[in-house]
Design a protein around this motif. Structure first.
Motif, mmCIF file in Angstrom:
data_model
loop_
_atom_site.group_PDB
_atom_site.id
_atom_site.type_symbol
_atom_site.label_atom_id
_atom_site.label_comp_id
_atom_site.label_asym_id
_atom_site.label_seq_id
_atom_site.Cartn_x
_atom_site.Cartn_y
_atom_site.Cartn_z
ATOM 1 N N HIS A 122 0.829 -1.203 0.000
ATOM 2 C CA HIS A 122 0.000 0.000 0.000
ATOM 3 C C HIS A 122 0.871 1.264 0.000
ATOM 4 N N GLY A 123 2.012 1.187 0.652
ATOM 5 C CA GLY A 123 2.846 2.371 0.824
ATOM 6 C C GLY A 123 4.011 2.448 -0.146
ATOM 7 N N THR A 124 4.759 3.528 -0.046
ATOM 8 C CA THR A 124 5.920 3.763 -0.906
ATOM 9 C C THR A 124 7.135 4.111 -0.059
ATOM 10 N N ILE A 125 8.307 4.005 -0.651
ATOM 11 C CA ILE A 125 9.560 4.418 -0.010
ATOM 12 C C ILE A 125 10.194 5.478 -0.901
ATOM 13 N N GLY A 126 10.320 6.680 -0.371
ATOM 14 C CA GLY A 126 10.923 7.774 -1.115
ATOM 15 C C GLY A 126 12.339 8.037 -0.650
ATOM 16 N N VAL A 127 13.200 8.390 -1.565
ATOM 17 C CA VAL A 127 14.599 8.678 -1.232
ATOM 18 C C VAL A 127 14.970 10.057 -1.763
ATOM 19 N N ILE A 128 15.552 10.868 -0.891
ATOM 20 C CA ILE A 128 16.035 12.187 -1.297
ATOM 21 C C ILE A 128 17.556 12.145 -1.289
#
Length: 204
Positions: A122-128
């Protein structure tokens, strides 16, 4: 708050949430990643940035640290390594490998993060990644500090006073300050190390 309590609260209130963390080479990333993989919604991972102390220090959690303060290049974990480790641990946990998402498939908004997702999650993993793959050319961010100053770039000490305008000026004056901040936004951060003010003073 624990992951379980955060999940329970957001479900009860019908809210969404995002948990963000800074990756440190000297910290126990394996343990931290296992906890984050249990979070159901949006996760954010940020490369450790040289904001604050003007000299390279010993790191926040460095095993060789004498005072535990200051950014250090050795403590910075590149975004590609962050994703590789999370993907490996997710695969080991039966979640499959992370899949990169396009802008149209990620969360709403046009921020600097790149997003990834486990199949069926359901969720996401974001990387900056401001250091290993800096996004200066497409950066659309300004930062408003707690004391009412607009900062065109996190790595720059340039700031414009908007508090005074808010107290004594008009809406048009505020818009002009924002436009001015956009005009003076630097082309790139030039891998600068250190800023006059720390993150706790600038605000996240």
């Amino acid at each position: 708050l624990t992951a379980t309590r955060i999940q329970a609260t957001t479900r009860a209130e019908g809210l969404s949430h995002k948990a963000c963390a800074v990756a440190l080479a000297s910290a126990n990333r394996s343990e931290g990643n296992e906890k984050r993989l249990k979070m159901p919604r949006r996760l954010g991972q940020v490369e450790y940035m040289p904001v604050g102390s003007t000299e390279e220090g010993s790191g926040c959690h460095s095993v060789s640290s004498t005072d535990g303060t200051g950014w250090t290049r050795a403590d910075t974990v590149a975004s590609a390594e962050i994703i590789a480790q999370l993907s490996s641990q997710g695969s080991a946990a039966g979640l499959g490998e992370l899949v990169a998402l396009g802008k149209e498939d990620g969360p709403a908004g046009w921020g600097p993060a790149t997003y990834n997702k486990f199949p069926g999650a359901h969720g996401t993993i974001g990387v900056i990644s401001p250091l290993s793959r800096h996004f200066c050319a497409i950066c659309n961010r300004l930062r408003l500090t707690a004391d009412g100053r607009v900062r065109p770039c996190l790595f720059s000490d340039d700031e414009l006073d908007v508090r005074t305008i808010l107290r004594s000026g008009s809406d048009l004056d505020v818009r002009e300050i924002i436009r001015q901040a956009l005009r003076v936004k630097p082309e790139n951060h030039q891998e600068r190390i250190g800023t006059t003010r720390s993150m706790s003073q600038i605000g996240g």
